[in-house]
Enzyme design. Structure first.
Site, PDB file in Angstrom:
ATOM      1  N   TYR A 140       0.677  -1.322  -0.055  1.00 28.13           N
ATOM      2  CA  TYR A 140       0.035   0.002   0.018  1.00 28.13           C
ATOM      3  C   TYR A 140       0.865   1.308   0.139  1.00 28.13           C
ATOM      4  CZ  TYR A 140      -4.833  -1.872   0.742  1.00 28.13           C
ATOM      5  OH  TYR A 140      -5.852  -2.631   0.566  1.00 28.13           O
ATOM      6  N   TYR A 358     -13.769  -0.128  -4.351  1.00 27.33           N
ATOM      7  CA  TYR A 358     -12.360  -0.709  -3.674  1.00 27.33           C
ATOM      8  C   TYR A 358     -11.843  -1.739  -4.706  1.00 27.33           C
ATOM      9  CZ  TYR A 358      -9.092  -2.534  -0.183  1.00 27.33           C
ATOM     10  OH  TYR A 358      -7.997  -2.872   0.600  1.00 27.33           O
ATOM     11  N   HIS A 359     -10.487  -1.582  -5.114  1.00 26.68           N
ATOM     12  CA  HIS A 359      -9.676  -2.339  -5.872  1.00 26.68           C
ATOM     13  C   HIS A 359     -10.300  -2.186  -7.468  1.00 26.68           C
ATOM     14  CE1 HIS A 359      -8.686  -5.393  -2.530  1.00 26.68           C
ATOM     15  NE2 HIS A 359      -7.600  -4.223  -2.781  1.00 26.68           N
ATOM     16  N   HIS A 451      -5.537   0.904  -6.471  1.00 29.44           N
ATOM     17  CA  HIS A 451      -5.728   1.444  -5.409  1.00 29.44           C
ATOM     18  C   HIS A 451      -5.757   2.894  -5.299  1.00 29.44           C
ATOM     19  CE1 HIS A 451      -4.630  -2.746  -4.124  1.00 29.44           C
ATOM     20  NE2 HIS A 451      -5.251  -2.498  -3.031  1.00 29.44           N
TER      21      HIS A 451
END
Length: 511
Positions: A140, A358-359, A451
């Site tokens: 991340y 998300y993603h 992301h």
């Protein structure tokens, strides 16, 4: 449907091939038919040397988890014939889920960390190879290529332990990661409810002059990271009255003027209300405070969204949630928006066919359309996995009636597609241009996305000087902090309608 054609090649196993047709007929519904993938497009990158799209997920197609064998499921989307070829990559021993991604000066895709938190892998346009391990295991994080060709990274407590994810830098020529003790992650931390595990994630990084990097968010406190020597950090100011904006987006839409657009995000990574905030950051010299302008808000609050620079300088904002909760399709912001740098206003666009939260990923394609895909990839079997994508066709492809296809300029010849920062570029168009005032050119650096992070994309306006009615000379910016070396898409625009891009390789200036 997938037509299975299994056979081995040097770096993986082709699992399947799928083709599609895409032909939007008007601007009122500009979304293509669904493009099915054999995996969730959680990470995507242009492949500069082939012009295709590289896509990957995790060690499995539809789920993630710590995989000791270091496998990544990847696919190549051929933009010419619409086929999708899937490969399972294991020889680099790297599960490349939740990584940093940067395109280097030669167009290599450098992927660092993630589920296999210390690894680095490089895709050179034809095959994957393992590179040196990072000094600090991480996932991340964000990374960015800087003006001397090295790749800077910081943050990333999702993997490899929590905290202490200070800056380090990768030298592709030496294949070596070097610590930068003067570039601490602590100043950029957000006050996330999830704690330090979340507060150093997904930094908004922008390479600038003389090896500098601006951290523009997601914390409202911004900083300069100087990567020379052991590195050092300088406070760059506060992003007006913005809050922490985790999983918001930031886009350098006009690098020549140092302009960055920041959008949305939320105070915490998960289970907090997103904002619709919008700001312009103006960057000048490295180390100097940046200026911030507060804009009218977006129509929708968004976290987990993606933003893409278009050739005409507008920014396409797509997907996200008003109340972000990972692995869900609830509270989806289904209506994309377009931001116009001339009016500084947002316009709502036709709704998405599929939630993209998300993603999810989004990326500009060389024909000036936008790839929008992914979402899901739960750590368990779930019903919100989106193994697909759509192509968005912007309104500049149509006349004012929204139905009649606009006439696109055509670039027929570029004698010097490889040149150095600051040199001139010669471009020939297929037809004479009657009014030079209606002709513009722009360059957009080839990009990657995962992301909500895309540190590769940036746009520069390039002013044309006419030699004849079809031949134009373009003077390129002289600062590699503006025109960051690497592969770029060059677009000609006539009356605001873009050509298909030509590929330009910008090399570093002469020493």
């Amino acid at each position: 449907m997938y037509a299975l054609r299994p056979f081995f090649i040097a770096f993986g196993l082709i699992i399947g091939v799928v083709s599609y047709e895409h032909s939007p007929t008007n601007a009122s519904y500009p979304w293509s038919e669904r493009i099915d993938f054999p995996l969730i497009p959680v990470a995507v990158s242009m492949i500069p040397k082939s012009g295709n799209l590289l896509v990957w997920s995790a060690y499995k197609n539809e789920t993630f988890g710590v995989d000791a064998s270091g496998v990544t499921q990847t696919a190549i989307y051929n933009l010419t014939d619409g086929t999708v070829n899937r490969y399972s990559i294991d020889h680099t021993e790297h599960d490349m889920f939740c990584p940093g991604i940067s395109l280097d000066f030669q167009g290599n895709i450098i992927v660092s960390g993630g589920d296999t938190e210390e690894k680095t892998s490089i895709y050179d346009g034809q095959s994957w190879k393992a590179a040196a391990d990072m000094q600090i295991p991480r996932g991340y994080q964000a990374s960015t290529t800087i003006t001397d060709g090295r790749i800077f990274t910081i943050g990333g407590s999702f993997s490899g332990g929590i905290g202490g994810k200070n800056g380090e830098i990768y030298d592709p020529e030496a294949d070596k990661w070097i610590m930068l003790p003067g570039c601490s992650a602590e100043p950029m931390l957000t006050n996330d409810a999830g704690g330090l595990y979340r507060s150093d994630n997904h930094a908004w990084l922008f390479a600038w002059s003389n090896g500098s990097v601006l951290q523009a968010g997601p914390s409202p406190k911004m900083h300069w990271f100087d990567t020379r020597g052991n590195g050092f950090t300088t406070f760059a100011g506060t992003r007006a009255n913005d809050s922490d904006a985790m999983t918001g987006t930031a886009i350098m839409y006009d690098a020549g003027k140092g302009k960055i657009l920041t959008l949305g995000g939320a105070p915490s990574y998960n289970d907090s209300l997103a904002t619709s905030n919008a700001h312009i950051i103006t960057v000048r010299k490295p180390g100097e405070p940046v200026s911030v302008e507060t804009l009218d808000n977006m129509h929708s609050a968004r976290a987990f969204a993606n933003s893409v620079i278009l050739p005409d300088g507008r920014v396409f904002v797509v997907g996200g949630q008003s109340h972000p909760i990972v692995f869900t399709d609830g509270n989806s912001s289904m209506v994309p928006e377009m931001w116009d740098p001339k009016t500084k206003k947002f316009t709502e666009l036709p709704a998405l066919p599929t939630p993209r939260n998300y993603h999810s990923t989004a990326l500009l394609l060389p024909n000036a359309t936008v790839f929008v895909g992914g979402g899901g990839l739960c750590p368990w079997k779930c019903d919100i996995n989106h193994l697909d994508a759509h192509i968005y066709t912007p309104p500049y492809f149509f006349e004012s009636d929204g139905v009649t296809p606009a006439t696109r300029p055509i670039i027929t010849h570029i004698p010097n597609p490889i040149l150095k920062v600051g040199q001139t570029l010669n471009v020939t168009l297929s037809k004479p241009v009657e009014s030079y005032q209606k002709l513009t050119f722009s360059m957009i650096r080839m990009a990657s996305s995962t992301h909500t992070v895309n540190t590769d994309q940036r746009r520069v306006n390039v002013s044309p000087q006419a030699a004849t009615s079809t031949l134009f000379t373009l003077g390129l910016p002289r600062d590699p902090g503006v025109l960051l070396p690497g592969y770029w898409h060059l677009f000609a625009m006539l009356n605001g309608v873009p050509s298909i891009a030509e590929t330009i390789l910008v090399e570093p200036p002469l020493a």
